[in-house]
Design a protein around this motif. Structure first.
Motif, PDB file in Angstrom:
ATOM      1  N   THR A 162       0.835  -1.206   0.000  1.00 51.24           N
ATOM      2  CA  THR A 162       0.000   0.000   0.000  1.00 51.24           C
ATOM      3  C   THR A 162       0.866   1.250   0.000  1.00 51.24           C
ATOM      4  O   THR A 162       0.622   2.208  -0.742  1.00 51.24           O
ATOM      5  CB  THR A 162      -0.933   0.007   1.223  1.00 51.24           C
ATOM      6  N   LYS A 202      -4.215   8.596   0.263  1.00 51.90           N
ATOM      7  CA  LYS A 202      -5.492   7.909   0.417  1.00 51.90           C
ATOM      8  C   LYS A 202      -5.460   6.940   1.593  1.00 51.90           C
ATOM      9  O   LYS A 202      -6.427   6.825   2.351  1.00 51.90           O
ATOM     10  CB  LYS A 202      -5.839   7.158  -0.875  1.00 51.90           C
ATOM     11  N   ALA A 203      -4.327   6.256   1.745  1.00 44.05           N
ATOM     12  CA  ALA A 203      -4.201   5.299   2.857  1.00 44.05           C
ATOM     13  C   ALA A 203      -4.210   6.018   4.197  1.00 44.05           C
ATOM     14  O   ALA A 203      -4.831   5.560   5.163  1.00 44.05           O
ATOM     15  CB  ALA A 203      -2.926   4.481   2.701  1.00 44.05           C
ATOM     16  N   ALA A 260      -5.618   8.963   4.784  1.00 43.82           N
ATOM     17  CA  ALA A 260      -6.966   9.500   4.992  1.00 43.82           C
ATOM     18  C   ALA A 260      -7.914   8.422   5.504  1.00 43.82           C
ATOM     19  O   ALA A 260      -8.795   8.687   6.330  1.00 43.82           O
ATOM     20  CB  ALA A 260      -7.489  10.101   3.693  1.00 43.82           C
ATOM     21  N   LYS A 261      -7.725   7.186   5.014  1.00 46.54           N
ATOM     22  CA  LYS A 261      -8.573   6.070   5.464  1.00 46.54           C
ATOM     23  C   LYS A 261      -8.044   5.403   6.733  1.00 46.54           C
ATOM     24  O   LYS A 261      -8.618   4.434   7.218  1.00 46.54           O
ATOM     25  CB  LYS A 261      -8.664   5.021   4.352  1.00 46.54           C
ATOM     26  N   LYS A 262      -6.901   5.936   7.232  1.00 45.49           N
ATOM     27  CA  LYS A 262      -6.257   5.408   8.437  1.00 45.49           C
ATOM     28  C   LYS A 262      -5.882   3.930   8.288  1.00 45.49           C
ATOM     29  O   LYS A 262      -6.068   3.118   9.198  1.00 45.49           O
ATOM     30  CB  LYS A 262      -7.150   5.617   9.660  1.00 45.49           C
ATOM     31  N   VAL A 263      -5.361   3.609   7.099  1.00 44.55           N
ATOM     32  CA  VAL A 263      -4.865   2.253   6.846  1.00 44.55           C
ATOM     33  C   VAL A 263      -3.479   2.123   7.463  1.00 44.55           C
ATOM     34  O   VAL A 263      -2.620   2.991   7.268  1.00 44.55           O
ATOM     35  CB  VAL A 263      -4.795   1.974   5.326  1.00 44.55           C
TER      36      VAL A 263
END
Length: 581
Positions: free
Chosen positions: A404, A511-512, A514-517
């Protein structure tokens, strides 16, 4: 060879199981599950891409045959119609011929001509895999049992005990493993040299440096094949012993925060150098730094003309000794005129004698691979495959996090900066990563993270822009006065040319993020790292590597074996004494 299961521990990883003796006779490292899972994911994608490429090639060939047939039919109806299968074979032979050299050998050993109904067509064989340094054979067994469509897997080792263990594990894993995996006692270098262009996939995972295997490995891969290579000698690659790194890899490392990414790029440059000697070149599809090693996945092609582009992909690195400024010096350049291309040396120098930011001298390192180290299409495909069958990857959390992060890296920006190091140079408080990234984006440049370091930032902004942003930050967050000759004082004495805008930008978070991945995971257990070389006796000094429980267990086992041996000797002596009496 003992087959008593009481003497062994059964270790299961993925769908494979191996028998490990309590002694340190054959190398096995649990930590490498990340390495093996990543390799399986890449191998699955390679098989899929290989099939797509073959279908595309067949489609082009069929279209060519159809066009030639139409042309021949329109010329004359009196002449005999040419044999379609012969025409097809002729076209196949023409396509195998390179642009500069006529075909002296087939394009690939991965195709075979199959005749059906009087017509011939080329059918794709299952890929052959070579694991050059197999040890217990766990990796080869996982390839055979878990990767659909894989063909023969050849496992080599130069140690008799390792080959016996591998053969034992092949039988233990049943009919699928027995039909696909074969183990040989051989020197990997000699074996690869005597089997040129025979394997679709070659896997090198040595204990230490792979440098001695690279020359034969690049010759053993078919055109378009995959070479997977690991290097665990990170102290050498990261600048701890620069002269040793130069002797092994032909590059001089620098000790910066980016040293682990530089290690990846040094390894790629070394593989390219070996490939070029045989009119071959590499295309990296994925390059990873994980745990205590670097791992690269490259495709190998043959082309004397494409090989000329190698100097355009290599650069020297100038690292300032006073601040974090670094600059890249490309080795070569091209000049185009009409349809001709001239290859020339790169323009130099890219830096003055003294650093323009702080006035200190430069260290020079390299050459390194400065072209992209990942293929983003491949990364996306690998990540999608991993997510679709997550239950089949024991290390799913870790490899998906790494992939990721790689998918969000800037592909065309070599090396990276550390925000904490920038602030350390200026002796100032650190802005948050979001604020700094926003300032770079608002200045009109790109910025991303890196999978190598959670604090690393890749950006195409030049160093003078980076320092201008930091000067503007320090104006809003003053620092204590420092001696005038310090690099930070020299940098802050200059007025910023660029007025930084610290307003939060939309793209300041990936994006990762922001999504808290989760992107950087802690080690799953203590002592998650390198292990002892096979054959070495385990003692109390190895607690830091193996852990107290593991060392105590091995020592107790060794004591038990000594006691049993002593008792056997005593009993033999007593029996001899009774016999004499």
């Amino acid at each position: 060879m003992s087959t008593d299961l009481n003497d062994y521990t059964i270790i299961k990883e993925g769908e494979a199981e191996i028998l490990m003796h309590a002694k340190n006779e054959v190398f096995y490292n649990k930590t490498q599950v990340n390495n093996r899972d990543m390799s399986i994911a890449v191998l699955r994608t390679f098989i899929s891409k290989r099939k797509q490429e073959h279908e595309t090639l067949l489609s082009k060939r069929n279209n060519s045959v159809a066009k030639v047939s139409e042309k021949n039919g329109s010329i004359s109806h009196v002449e005999d119609k040419p044999d379609e299968s012969g025409l097809n074979n002729e076209l196949l032979n023409e396509e195998c011929e390179g642009p500069e050299e006529k075909s002296q050998e087939p394009c690939s050993t991965s195709e075979e001509v199959v005749k059906t109904g009087g017509k011939s067509h080329r059918e794709l064989k299952p890929p052959r895999v070579l694991e050059a340094l197999s040890a217990s054979g766990l990796r080869a067994l996982r390839y055979a049992r878990e990767v659909e469509g894989v063909g023969q897997v050849v496992a080599l080792d130069n140690d008799k005990g390792a080959v016996e263990a591998c053969q034992r594990n092949i039988k233990f894993n049943g009919s699928v493993a027995c039909s696909k995996v074969e183990s040989h006692l051989a020197d990997a270098r000699v074996y690869m040299l005597t089997h040129p262009k025979e394997f679709d996939v070659v896997d090198l995972d040595p204990y230490g440096s792979p440098s001695v295997f690279l020359d034969s490995a690049v010759q053993s891969v078919v055109d378009g094949g995959l070479l997977m290579c690991t290097a665990t000698d990170m102290a050498v690659l990261c600048g701890g012993n620069g002269e040793v790194c130069y002797s092994k890899y032909g590059s001089y490392p620098l000790r910066g925060k980016y040293c682990h990414e530089m290690a990846l790029r040094i390894l790629l440059a070394c593989i390219e150098s070996h490939a070029n000697r045989y009119k071959r070149y590499i295309v990296p599809v994925l390059s990873v730094q994980m745990d205590f090693y670097v791992r690269v996945f490259v495709r190998v092609y043959s082309s004397a003309s494409a090989m000329k582009n190698t100097p355009l992909k290599l650069s020297y690195v100038y690292q300032c000794t006073g601040c974090d400024s670094f600059h890249l010096q490309p080795i070569g350049r091209t000049v185009s005129k009409n349809t001709s291309v001239r290859y020339l040396p790169g323009f130099a120098p890219v830096v003055p004698q003294d650093c323009s930011d702080c006035g200190k001298k430069f260290n020079m390192g390299g050459p390194i691979w400065s072209a992209p180290i990942h293929d983003q299409d491949w990364v996306t495909a690998i990540l999608a495959d991993v997510k679709s069958i997550k239950d089949r990857y024991p290390a799913y959390d870790r490899i998906s996090a790494v992939l990721t992060t790689i998918s969000e890296e800037l592909p065309d920006v070599p090396l990276f900066l550390s925000l904490h190091n920038l602030c350390s140079t200026l002796k100032c408080t650190s802005p948050s990563a979001v604020i700094f990234r926003s300032a770079v984006i608002n200045a009109g440049y790109r910025i991303s993270g890196t999978h190598v370091n959670p604090l690393g930032l890749k950006s195409d902004a030049p160093m003078d822009v980076i320092w201008d942003i930091m000067r503007c930050w320090v104006k809003n967050h003053p620092v204590k006065a420092q001696p005038a000759d310090q690099p930070g004082s020299v940098i802050l004495a200059k007025e910023p040319v660029l007025q930084a805008n610290f307003a939060r930008a939309v793209a300041s978070l990936s994006k990762a993020q922001a999504k808290k991945v989760a992107r950087f995971l802690p080690n799953p257990e203590r002592h998650w790292g390198p292990k002892l070389r096979a054959g070495r006796q385990i003692t109390t000094k190895h607690v830091s590597l193996l852990g107290e429980d593991a060392v105590n267990g091995c020592l107790n086992h060794q004591d038990g074996e000594r006691d049993a041996k002593r008792q056997k000797i005593d009993k033999a002596e007593d029996d001899a004494a009774d016999g004499m009496a």
